[in-house]
Write a protein that holds these residues in place. Sequence first.
Motif, mmCIF file in Angstrom:
data_model
loop_
_atom_site.group_PDB
_atom_site.id
_atom_site.type_symbol
_atom_site.label_atom_id
_atom_site.label_comp_id
_atom_site.label_asym_id
_atom_site.label_seq_id
_atom_site.Cartn_x
_atom_site.Cartn_y
_atom_site.Cartn_z
ATOM 1 N N VAL A 119 38.048 43.736 33.202
ATOM 2 C CA VAL A 119 38.100 44.211 34.589
ATOM 3 C C VAL A 119 37.451 45.590 34.695
ATOM 4 C CG1 VAL A 119 39.656 44.986 36.430
ATOM 5 C CG2 VAL A 119 40.083 42.812 35.267
ATOM 6 N N ASN A 120 37.854 46.501 33.825
ATOM 7 C CA ASN A 120 37.298 47.855 33.862
ATOM 8 C C ASN A 120 35.812 47.885 33.533
ATOM 9 O OD1 ASN A 120 39.772 48.971 34.611
ATOM 10 N ND2 ASN A 120 40.405 49.255 32.488
ATOM 11 N N PHE A 121 35.381 47.055 32.604
ATOM 12 C CA PHE A 121 33.968 46.966 32.239
ATOM 13 C C PHE A 121 33.124 46.548 33.442
ATOM 14 C CE2 PHE A 121 30.455 44.187 30.845
ATOM 15 C CZ PHE A 121 29.694 45.096 30.110
ATOM 16 N N TYR A 122 33.545 45.512 34.140
ATOM 17 C CA TYR A 122 32.757 45.034 35.276
ATOM 18 C C TYR A 122 32.760 46.044 36.420
ATOM 19 C CZ TYR A 122 32.335 40.725 32.704
ATOM 20 O OH TYR A 122 32.043 39.808 31.728
ATOM 21 N N ILE A 123 33.891 46.660 36.704
ATOM 22 C CA ILE A 123 33.937 47.680 37.755
ATOM 23 C C ILE A 123 33.010 48.842 37.391
ATOM 24 C CG2 ILE A 123 35.414 49.420 38.841
ATOM 25 C CD1 ILE A 123 37.668 47.273 38.760
ATOM 26 N N LYS A 124 33.054 49.276 36.142
ATOM 27 C CA LYS A 124 32.188 50.363 35.669
ATOM 28 C C LYS A 124 30.705 50.015 35.840
ATOM 29 C CE LYS A 124 31.036 51.210 31.343
ATOM 30 N NZ LYS A 124 31.063 51.428 29.926
ATOM 31 N N ASN A 125 30.400 48.732 35.769
ATOM 32 C CA ASN A 125 29.008 48.278 35.875
ATOM 33 C C ASN A 125 28.633 47.824 37.280
ATOM 34 O OD1 ASN A 125 27.488 48.295 33.165
ATOM 35 N ND2 ASN A 125 29.580 47.717 32.639
ATOM 36 N N GLY A 126 29.396 48.227 38.282
ATOM 37 C CA GLY A 126 29.012 48.003 39.672
ATOM 38 C C GLY A 126 29.486 46.719 40.310
ATOM 39 N N TYR A 127 30.357 45.994 39.659
ATOM 40 C CA TYR A 127 30.897 44.767 40.238
ATOM 41 C C TYR A 127 32.074 45.119 41.138
ATOM 42 C CZ TYR A 127 27.856 41.991 37.349
ATOM 43 O OH TYR A 127 26.742 41.431 36.783
ATOM 44 N N ILE A 128 32.169 44.415 42.265
ATOM 45 C CA ILE A 128 33.254 44.675 43.207
ATOM 46 C C ILE A 128 34.122 43.422 43.342
ATOM 47 C CG2 ILE A 128 32.001 46.453 44.497
ATOM 48 C CD1 ILE A 128 31.465 44.276 46.637
ATOM 49 N N PRO A 129 35.421 43.615 43.574
ATOM 50 C CA PRO A 129 36.296 42.456 43.737
ATOM 51 C C PRO A 129 35.905 41.617 44.953
ATOM 52 C CG PRO A 129 37.581 44.455 43.372
ATOM 53 C CD PRO A 129 36.162 44.879 43.605
ATOM 54 N N ILE A 130 35.987 40.311 44.803
ATOM 55 C CA ILE A 130 35.746 39.373 45.905
ATOM 56 C C ILE A 130 36.898 38.376 45.936
ATOM 57 C CG2 ILE A 130 33.220 39.584 45.858
ATOM 58 C CD1 ILE A 130 33.183 36.869 44.303
ATOM 59 N N ASP A 131 36.967 37.608 47.029
ATOM 60 C CA ASP A 131 37.951 36.531 47.098
ATOM 61 C C ASP A 131 37.664 35.527 45.988
ATOM 62 O OD1 ASP A 131 39.133 37.647 49.353
ATOM 63 O OD2 ASP A 131 37.955 36.422 50.746
ATOM 64 N N ASN A 132 38.714 34.946 45.457
ATOM 65 C CA ASN A 132 38.532 33.933 44.432
ATOM 66 C C ASN A 132 37.697 32.783 44.976
ATOM 67 O OD1 ASN A 132 40.168 35.588 42.944
ATOM 68 N ND2 ASN A 132 41.760 34.079 42.592
ATOM 69 N N TYR A 133 36.839 32.248 44.150
ATOM 70 C CA TYR A 133 35.919 31.180 44.542
ATOM 71 C C TYR A 133 36.129 29.952 43.659
ATOM 72 C CZ TYR A 133 33.182 32.684 40.473
ATOM 73 O OH TYR A 133 32.776 33.000 39.198
ATOM 74 N N GLY A 134 35.636 28.830 44.155
ATOM 75 C CA GLY A 134 35.630 27.589 43.379
ATOM 76 C C GLY A 134 36.955 27.266 42.732
ATOM 77 N N PRO A 135 36.941 27.027 41.420
ATOM 78 C CA PRO A 135 38.174 26.608 40.732
ATOM 79 C C PRO A 135 39.229 27.707 40.638
ATOM 80 C CG PRO A 135 36.428 26.992 39.140
ATOM 81 C CD PRO A 135 35.801 27.103 40.512
ATOM 82 N N TYR A 136 38.887 28.923 41.049
ATOM 83 C CA TYR A 136 39.818 30.049 40.939
ATOM 84 C C TYR A 136 40.588 30.292 42.234
ATOM 85 C CZ TYR A 136 36.526 30.445 37.160
ATOM 86 O OH TYR A 136 35.732 30.144 36.078
ATOM 87 N N ILE A 137 40.248 29.563 43.291
ATOM 88 C CA ILE A 137 40.965 29.704 44.560
ATOM 89 C C ILE A 137 42.425 29.333 44.338
ATOM 90 C CG2 ILE A 137 41.195 28.788 46.902
ATOM 91 C CD1 ILE A 137 38.125 28.423 46.907
ATOM 92 N N GLY A 138 43.311 30.198 44.824
ATOM 93 C CA GLY A 138 44.735 29.953 44.702
ATOM 94 C C GLY A 138 45.339 30.360 43.368
ATOM 95 N N ARG A 139 44.544 30.913 42.495
ATOM 96 C CA ARG A 139 45.043 31.337 41.178
ATOM 97 C C ARG A 139 45.286 32.836 41.196
ATOM 98 N NH1 ARG A 139 42.371 28.732 36.167
ATOM 99 N NH2 ARG A 139 43.969 30.088 35.333
#
Length: 149
Positions: A119-139
């Motif tokens: 989580v910290n790696f991706y945030i540090k590299n400019g990724y922002i949280p989004i709504d869960n998509y595809g198979p991750y919806i509701g998880r």
Amino acid sequence: MITIETSDLHSTDSLNLIERLSLELKTLTGDSGKSHFNVSSMDESGCLWILARDENRRAIGCGAIRPLTVNIAELKRMFSDRSIPGIGSALLAYLETWAKEMGYRQIWLETRHINLRAVNFYIKNGYIPIDNYGPYIGRDDAACFAKCL
């Protein structure tokens, strides 16, 4: 020194790294992540599988891009053995550059909230949280991120 190269997903080095990642994920999250990554799905166009190698040509990391839509690539199976600093950053930079050159406008990914290192790696590299998509919806355990290229 880290070298990034495209590779055969079925190679011994690739399969060993995938297994190491799966074991690490199973230990950390209780789920190996194998149900959301099928090796055969990487045979379609718009996919890339890469390995990171050290100065002795030892495989020390891996990662993949596959299409979610025409404009969105999904980042999959990112793994670094953490033997030397910068493996993850080198893999991610290579995959982002390739995705942009292939015409993708965004990269999406999923990790687990409990996987704070990722989580910290991706945030540090400019990724922002989004709504869960595809198979991750509701998880509730899933943390999804995106980055515009």
